[in-house]
Design an enzyme around this catalytic site. Structure first.
Site, PDB file in Angstrom:
ATOM      1  N   MET A  30       0.967  -1.297   0.024  1.00  0.00           N
ATOM      2  CA  MET A  30      -0.055   0.048   0.016  1.00  0.00           C
ATOM      3  C   MET A  30       0.933   1.343   0.141  1.00  0.00           C
ATOM      4  SD  MET A  30      -3.550  -0.892   1.949  1.00  0.00           S
ATOM      5  CE  MET A  30      -2.880  -0.506   3.648  1.00  0.00           C
ATOM      6  N   GLY A  36      11.397  -3.061   4.987  1.00  0.00           N
ATOM      7  CA  GLY A  36      10.628  -4.242   5.067  1.00  0.00           C
ATOM      8  C   GLY A  36      10.029  -4.961   3.438  1.00  0.00           C
ATOM      9  N   HIS A  37       9.442  -3.830   2.951  1.00  0.00           N
ATOM     10  CA  HIS A  37       9.081  -3.862   1.679  1.00  0.00           C
ATOM     11  C   HIS A  37       9.978  -4.264   0.492  1.00  0.00           C
ATOM     12  CE1 HIS A  37       5.761  -0.986   2.985  1.00  0.00           C
ATOM     13  NE2 HIS A  37       4.832  -2.236   2.854  1.00  0.00           N
ATOM     14  N   ASP A 151       2.231  -9.212   9.289  1.00  0.00           N
ATOM     15  CA  ASP A 151       0.781  -9.682   9.192  1.00  0.00           C
ATOM     16  C   ASP A 151       0.443 -11.137   9.064  1.00  0.00           C
ATOM     17  OD1 ASP A 151       0.044  -6.449   9.133  1.00  0.00           O
ATOM     18  OD2 ASP A 151       1.285  -6.574   7.233  1.00  0.00           O
ATOM     19  N   GLN A 154      -3.116 -12.074   8.207  1.00  0.00           N
ATOM     20  CA  GLN A 154      -3.316 -11.900   6.655  1.00  0.00           C
ATOM     21  C   GLN A 154      -2.733 -12.857   5.676  1.00  0.00           C
ATOM     22  OE1 GLN A 154      -2.844  -7.755   4.806  1.00  0.00           O
ATOM     23  NE2 GLN A 154      -0.969  -8.374   4.365  1.00  0.00           N
ATOM     24  N   SER A 186       7.260  -0.752   9.723  1.00  0.00           N
ATOM     25  CA  SER A 186       6.111  -0.621   9.132  1.00  0.00           C
ATOM     26  C   SER A 186       5.563   0.814   8.509  1.00  0.00           C
ATOM     27  CB  SER A 186       4.998  -0.957  10.358  1.00  0.00           C
ATOM     28  OG  SER A 186       3.677  -0.457  10.304  1.00  0.00           O
ATOM     29  N   ARG A 188       3.416   2.455   9.299  1.00  0.00           N
ATOM     30  CA  ARG A 188       2.680   3.443  10.356  1.00  0.00           C
ATOM     31  C   ARG A 188       3.864   4.171  11.274  1.00  0.00           C
ATOM     32  NH1 ARG A 188      -2.915   1.861  11.657  1.00  0.00           N
ATOM     33  NH2 ARG A 188      -3.394   0.593   9.585  1.00  0.00           N
TER      34      ARG A 188
HETATM   35  O1  PAF Z   1      -0.206  -5.706   3.734  1.00  0.00           O
HETATM   36  C1  PAF Z   1      -0.663  -4.891   3.090  1.00  0.00           C
HETATM   37  O2  PAF Z   1       0.168  -3.867   2.705  1.00  0.00           O
HETATM   38  C2  PAF Z   1      -1.908  -4.885   2.303  1.00  0.00           C
HETATM   39  O3  PAF Z   1      -2.870  -5.479   3.306  1.00  0.00           O
HETATM   40  C3  PAF Z   1      -1.919  -5.582   1.153  1.00  0.00           C
HETATM   41  C4  PAF Z   1      -1.665  -7.100   1.164  1.00  0.00           C
HETATM   42  C5  PAF Z   1      -1.099  -4.783   0.138  1.00  0.00           C
HETATM   43  C6  PAF Z   1      -3.346  -5.742   0.518  1.00  0.00           C
HETATM   44  O4  PAF Z   1      -3.841  -4.371   0.332  1.00  0.00           O
END
Ligand code: PAF
Length: 280
Positions: A30, A36-37, A151, A154, A186, A188
């Site tokens: 997002m 991390g990404h 997550d 998730q 994160s 955030r």
């Molecule tokens: O983890 C996230 O950033 C979001 O939940 C994802 C997996 C991109 C879905 O919008």
């Protein structure tokens, strides 16, 4: 690095990759990217011929409109970061591209995996995540898709979605990236003051303490001790739970599950932080 905004551009890219028998790795984000990404993208690059990253702030997974509004948006900076590590493509769709006129979640049978922890505190959140991830996986058709273990609930739900819809992508969980203090990376964290970043380390410290001591105490006693620790800190604890890695059910006795994680959600300067750690 190519930047796509439509499903049509994506399918041309997909055809050029698949027609020559190459593998495609995918990282869904997002935006407001951090190390991390980038770790997810780098793992994808090392395991695939091509890597594509999506940046889409998915409205249907925000149960709180204020949270959606405040979510950091840094498209230009994100694109520069991805270009610097030589990702092949970025998918930056509009809300309309993903949802058309009806911006709402589908109703997907999540088999109770969305109950407890985040599911209890963010009603509808996982239906939104399941809806958008299913759509992204159908559009991008990656060989492998990478999601962070931060997550974990998730990640478990995404594996389930890939399974029930027989999506042809391998779902790969990647270990949480942490700062030296243990605080999980994160998007955030961008909203926290320097002081709060120091104080937020209580989340990891508590989880680590639970991992070290779980054989000596029952889950309930560990939870009580962690609740007491948080009461003496500046963070406001939302929940601390232990749950089975497979069915995500909360456990009250260690014998109830083979693999267990501890889950914590807490407010730090009003910013909601979540984390988890494998206990056994
Ligand atoms: O983890 C996230 O950033 C979001 O939940 C994802 C997996 C991109 C879905 O919008």
């Amino acid at each position: 690095m190519q930047v796509f905004k439509s499903a049509q551009e994506l399918s041309i890219f997909y055809n050029s990759v698949s027609s020559v028998g190459k593998s495609l790795g995918f990282v869904a984000t997002m935006g407001a990217l951090h190390e991390g990404h980038l770790a997810l993208a780098k793992q994808s690059q090392s395991e695939n011929d091509f890597t594509i990253v999506s940046i889409f702030v998915n409205p249907t997974q925000f149960n709180n409109p204020e949270d959606l509004e405040k979510y950091p948006r840094k498209d230009e900076q994100d694109i520069a970061m991805l270009s610097a590590i030589q990702v092949d493509a970025v998918f930056l769709p509009s809300v309309e591209e993903m949802y058309g006129k009806e911006v709402s979640s589908e109703s997907i049978n999540l088999m109770g995996l969305d109950k407890g922890m985040e599911g209890d505190y963010r009603p509808g959140h996982f239906q939104g995540v399941a809806t958008v991830v299913r759509r992204l996986l159908k559009m991008i058709k990656p060989t492998r898709a990478y999601f962070g273990e931060k997550d974990y609930q998730q990640l478990r739900i995404i594996r389930h979605v890939a399974d029930i819809f027989k999506l042809d992508s391998e779902i790969i969980g990647v270990e949480t990236q942490r700062y030296p203090s243990g605080l999980a990376m994160s998007s955030r964290n961008f909203r926290l003051s320097a002081q709060a970043i120091v104080e937020a380390k209580i989340i990891y410290q508590s989880m680590h303490w639970a991992k070290e001591n779980y054989l000596k105490y029952r889950p309930e006693a560990l939870k009580e001790a962690i609740i007491t620790r948080f009461a003496q800190s500046s963070l406001v604890l939302e929940y601390v739970d232990f749950a089975d890695d497979t069915n995500m059910q909360k456990i009250t006795d260690w014998q109830e599950a083979k693999s267990v994680r501890i889950y914590i959600a807490a407010l730090c300067e009003g910013v909601r932080l979540i984390d988890n750690l494998s206990i056994r």
